[in-house]
Design a protein around this motif. Structure first.
Motif, short mmCIF file in Angstrom:
data_model
loop_
_atom_site.label_atom_id
_atom_site.label_comp_id
_atom_site.label_asym_id
_atom_site.label_seq_id
_atom_site.Cartn_x
_atom_site.Cartn_y
_atom_site.Cartn_z
N HIS A 1 -3.95 0.95 3.76
CA HIS A 1 -3.42 -0.53 3.97
C HIS A 1 -4.50 -1.37 3.63
O HIS A 1 -5.80 -1.07 3.61
N ALA A 2 -4.18 -2.87 3.45
CA ALA A 2 -5.04 -3.80 3.19
C ALA A 2 -6.41 -3.75 4.32
O ALA A 2 -7.39 -4.31 3.90
N TYR B 1 1.74 -14.96 -4.71
CA TYR B 1 1.25 -14.83 -6.07
C TYR B 1 0.14 -13.65 -6.09
O TYR B 1 -0.23 -13.19 -5.08
N ASN C 1 4.53 -7.37 4.26
CA ASN C 1 4.36 -8.80 3.93
C ASN C 1 4.51 -9.32 2.67
O ASN C 1 4.30 -10.78 2.61
N SER C 2 4.99 -8.68 2.00
CA SER C 2 5.50 -9.21 0.55
C SER C 2 6.79 -9.20 0.32
O SER C 2 7.53 -8.57 -0.72
N ALA D 1 0.80 -1.14 0.07
CA ALA D 1 -0.03 0.05 -0.04
C ALA D 1 0.88 1.23 -0.01
O ALA D 1 0.70 2.06 -0.66
N PHE E 1 -2.95 -8.42 -2.35
CA PHE E 1 -1.89 -7.36 -3.04
C PHE E 1 -3.23 -6.33 -3.69
O PHE E 1 -2.71 -5.27 -3.51
N ASP F 1 9.99 2.70 7.04
CA ASP F 1 9.49 1.40 7.55
C ASP F 1 10.37 0.93 8.82
O ASP F 1 11.66 1.12 8.45
N SER G 1 -6.63 -9.14 3.71
CA SER G 1 -5.44 -8.49 2.99
C SER G 1 -4.92 -9.57 1.92
O SER G 1 -4.68 -10.73 1.76
C1 LIG Z 1 2.28 -15.12 5.22
C2 LIG Z 1 1.53 -14.42 4.12
C3 LIG Z 1 1.21 -14.89 2.85
C4 LIG Z 1 0.29 -13.89 1.94
N1 LIG Z 1 0.22 -14.58 0.83
C5 LIG Z 1 -0.44 -13.72 -0.01
C6 LIG Z 1 -0.39 -13.90 -1.62
O1 LIG Z 1 -0.03 -15.13 -1.96
N2 LIG Z 1 -0.92 -13.00 -2.48
C7 LIG Z 1 -1.49 -11.92 -1.85
O2 LIG Z 1 -2.00 -10.99 -2.66
N3 LIG Z 1 -1.47 -11.66 -0.63
C8 LIG Z 1 -0.85 -12.26 0.34
N4 LIG Z 1 -0.59 -11.94 1.57
C9 LIG Z 1 -1.45 -10.55 2.06
C10 LIG Z 1 -0.44 -9.48 2.04
O3 LIG Z 1 -0.64 -9.05 3.38
C11 LIG Z 1 -0.68 -8.49 1.00
O4 LIG Z 1 -0.68 -8.82 -0.41
C12 LIG Z 1 -0.10 -7.29 1.01
O5 LIG Z 1 1.32 -7.33 1.02
C13 LIG Z 1 -0.30 -6.25 2.28
O6 LIG Z 1 0.19 -5.02 2.03
P1 LIG Z 1 -0.02 -3.79 3.08
O7 LIG Z 1 0.75 -2.64 2.53
O8 LIG Z 1 -1.56 -3.58 2.98
O9 LIG Z 1 0.45 -4.14 4.46
P2 LIG Z 1 1.81 -4.62 5.09
O10 LIG Z 1 2.50 -5.49 4.27
O11 LIG Z 1 1.31 -5.07 6.43
O12 LIG Z 1 2.77 -3.25 5.25
C14 LIG Z 1 2.83 -2.45 6.49
C15 LIG Z 1 4.11 -2.29 6.66
O13 LIG Z 1 3.98 -0.89 7.75
C16 LIG Z 1 5.36 -0.98 8.56
N5 LIG Z 1 5.06 -0.64 9.68
C17 LIG Z 1 4.15 -0.91 10.69
N6 LIG Z 1 4.24 -0.21 11.89
C18 LIG Z 1 5.33 0.51 11.63
C19 LIG Z 1 5.78 1.67 12.38
N7 LIG Z 1 5.47 2.03 13.36
N8 LIG Z 1 6.74 2.43 11.66
C20 LIG Z 1 7.19 2.31 10.39
N9 LIG Z 1 6.68 1.10 9.81
C21 LIG Z 1 5.85 0.44 10.22
C22 LIG Z 1 5.30 -2.71 8.54
O14 LIG Z 1 6.70 -3.01 8.73
C23 LIG Z 1 4.98 -3.05 7.16
O15 LIG Z 1 6.25 -2.92 6.01
C24 LIG Z 1 -0.27 -12.74 2.60
C25 LIG Z 1 0.41 -12.27 3.96
C26 LIG Z 1 0.91 -13.12 4.74
C27 LIG Z 1 1.33 -12.62 5.79
#
Ligand SMILES: Cc1cc2nc3c(=O)[nH]c(=O)nc-3n(C[C@H](O)[C@H](O)[C@H](O)COP(=O)(O)OP(=O)(O)OC[C@H]3O[C@@H](n4cnc5c(N)ncnc54)[C@H](O)[C@@H]3O)c2cc1C
Length: 544
Positions: A513-514, A115, A98-99, A70, A522, A90, A520
């Motif tokens: 955020h997701a 994926y 999570n990616s 996000a 991609f 970050d 959650s």
């Molecule tokens: C094990 C697993 C497998 C998955 N498999 C898939 C898949 O195959 N395909 C798919 O589409 N989705 C999958 N997902 C879902 C995945 O969460 C989403 O695809 C996507 O990566 C979420 O992105 P995001 O930016 O919303 O959140 P996040 O990835 O949660 O990003 C949030 C970021 O904020 C940062 N952060 C948090 N607090 C702070 C702070 N206080 N200061 C600074 N930085 C901070 C974190 O370190 C993180 O990098 C999977 C998730 C997991 C856990």
């Protein structure tokens, strides 16, 4: 291998039980916990109270906290709108959230997401990203995908009673005679229910593009398990498969997620196809890479050179009338910094945002109170050689064990074009959200309390049933644990007005955020990143 001989084999493995029994002998393989800087997160828990006054003061146009999909997508969209004075922070080392990716023995593998299903036409912006990365082009009005990035065949297989079967839906012929007719009838009935529930547009991805109807609201009000019971969908093989799908996408079983979520899994993507349904063969395209979706995250992060600050924990964000102020701990420089900007984007899980925001909007607390986060374990197993195989379907990208409460494994070298099998990394996934809140809490505690030895043994023991030679070829197991990996789409979460209010933004602080979608993937993370950027770009334009 018969179940009895597998048990004998498993018993001979060095074992440290999850209950904490002593090891009989140390494992022959190495490994460790990887991927998460827990001590940095703890700084946030004490609210930064122990930190000194900031010694460094900096300014930016926009600050984005969270370099997951996000946050990175938000920065990309702002750049496309001509806004470059954007800094992304970050707490982890490296972008992706999570990616993110890992490496073992020189081979890339995922730490989380692995994926992305080929998107449909509703995902206009996502299609734009994939075209800009050269993954897709349009020829004669038709989408053409770069085949190197589409999951190669064979894609999925299921292990039942010593035999691998093509696909993940338990095949009728592999079931006991007594279950066959009833199960086939229920496969057909469920396919019908999915197509009835999803008239065009109801289950669009991103979900914000779907019309929210009273019928969907009703589906959001009950658990998927309850809804299936009400529809008479009780055949054990189908129920196992549907539960597996919920755990795979949502981190928790059918008893926890809403019926909306259970149906969305199929209706938003490729439907549900009973055996014999011809539509199945050409519909299951997914994009994948050895390092999983980190391939995409890294490409989103590349243009941010010098403006991506990893190892920085956001501690306090204050929204003022004319600017926002962020205090953060820079772990690399070992100092507190204060950043001011015209706008801030909180691209972090919402439960963390409640700790960071000094004056949160009214909707944040009720939104978070209704949410539950699934814990996950991801195990990367480095193998010195290819595994011997059992009869049936050949080694595939995704390999699942029927009846297991784990999610099986993907093979990081599946996309390699080497003409022979060899060393690889298997990534095994365990979704630990359970069937109810008590199970979720207990599993999270177990995940955080039990040592690496216990978890690596537990992972090994589930896989040895299908791969008795695994312990002899195992060089290393690296484990990644997520205490709060993803929001579970519990009943009521998708329809939450508090979440909708946060997603529509306002003021100088945007959420992205997701979590805003209640689950959650991609596509949802990318959508909310883009939406936050769109609102900020509009505010910039208004001021010009
Ligand atoms: C094990 C697993 C497998 C998955 N498999 C898939 C898949 O195959 N395909 C798919 O589409 N989705 C999958 N997902 C879902 C995945 O969460 C989403 O695809 C996507 O990566 C979420 O992105 P995001 O930016 O919303 O959140 P996040 O990835 O949660 O990003 C949030 C970021 O904020 C940062 N952060 C948090 N607090 C702070 C702070 N206080 N200061 C600074 N930085 C901070 C974190 O370190 C993180 O990098 C999977 C998730 C997991 C856990």
């Amino acid at each position: 291998m018969k179940r009895r001989s597998w048990l004998a084999r498993a018993a001979s493995l060095p074992f440290v039980g999850l209950a904490g029994c002593e090891a009989k002998r140390p494992p022959a393989y190495g490994g460790e916990w990887v991927g998460a800087q827990h001590e940095r997160g703890h700084r946030l828990r004490d609210g930064g109270r122990t930190l000194a006054e900031p010694t460094v003061h900096k300014r930016a146009g926009v600050i984005i906290v969270g370099a997951g999909i996000a946050g990175l997508s938000c920065a990309r969209k702002l750049a496309l709108a001509g806004i470059d004075d954007v800094h992304v922070f970050d707490l982890e080392d490296g972008a992706g959230g999570n990616s993110r990716a890992h490496r073992m023995g020189g081979m890339a593998c995922p730490l989380g997401a692995h994926y992305l299903p080929v998107p449909g036409d509703d995902a206009v912006e996502l299609v734009g990203l994939l075209e800009s990365l050269g993954l897709r082009r349009t020829e004669g009005g038709r989408a053409v995908w770069d085949e190197r990035h589409l999951c190669h065949s064979p894609q999925e297989r299921l292990f039942i009673d010593g035999h691998w079967h093509d696909g993940l839906l338990p095949p009728i012929a592999a079931l006991p005679e007594s279950q066959r007719d009833a199960t086939l009838a229920q496969y057909r009935r469920f396919a019908e229910l999915v197509s009835l529930a999803g008239p065009s547009g109801s289950f669009a991805l991103p979900t914000a593009r779907a019309a929210w109807t009273p019928a969907l609201q009703a589906l959001d009000g009950v658990s998927f398990a309850r809804w299936l019971d009400d529809q008479g969908i009780t055949a054990p093989p189908l129920r196992w498969y549907l539960d597996y799908c919920c755990r795979d996408d949502y981190g928790a079983g059918a008893a926890q997620v809403s019926a909306w979520a259970g149906l969305h899994y199929f209706a938003s993507r490729h439907g549900f196809h009973a055996p014999g349904d011809d539509a199945r063969a050409h519909d299951d395209g997914v994009l994948t890479w050895p390092e999983g979706n980190a391939w995409l995250a890294q490409r989103l992060a590349t243009p941010l050179t010098g403006r991506l600050h990893d190892g920085c924990v956001a501690l306090a964000l204050e929204e003022g009338r004319h600017e926002v102020t962020l205090d953060l701990w820079n772990a690399k420089a070992q100092r507190t910094e204060r950043w001011t900007a015209a706008h801030a984007v909180l691209a972090m899980p919402l439960f963390i945002a409640t700790r960071v925001l000094r004056t949160p909007p009214a909707a944040l607390q009720p939104a978070v109170a209704a949410m539950r986060y699934a814990p996950w374990l991801v195990a990367n197993l480095q193998l010195s050689d290819a595994l011997d195989d059992q009869p049936g379907a050949p080694p595939s990208w995704d390999n699942v064990l029927y009846g297991s409460s784990t999610l099986g494994y993907v093979d990081a070298m599946h996309q390699a074009t080497r003409p022979y099998p060899g060393p690889t990394v298997l990534t095994a996934y365990w979704a630990l959200g359970g069937d109810n809140e008590a199970q979720l809490i207990a599993q999270r505690k177990r995940l955080l309390d039990q040592p690496w030895q216990a978890w690596s043994q537990a992972v090994l023991q589930t896989l040895v049933e299908a791969h008795p030679d695994l312990p002899d070829k195992l060089a290393r197991i690296d484990l990644m644990r997520y205490g709060h990996a993803m929001s579970i789409p519990l009943p009521g979460v998708r329809g939450s007005t508090a979440l909708a209010a946060l997603a529509s933004g306002g003021g100088r602080v945007q959420f992205a955020h997701a979590d805003l979608s209640g689950y959650s993937v991609f596509e949802e993370a990318f959508f909310h990143g883009n939406e936050a950027a769109r609102r900020i770009a509009a505010a910039f334009k208004q001021r010009q």
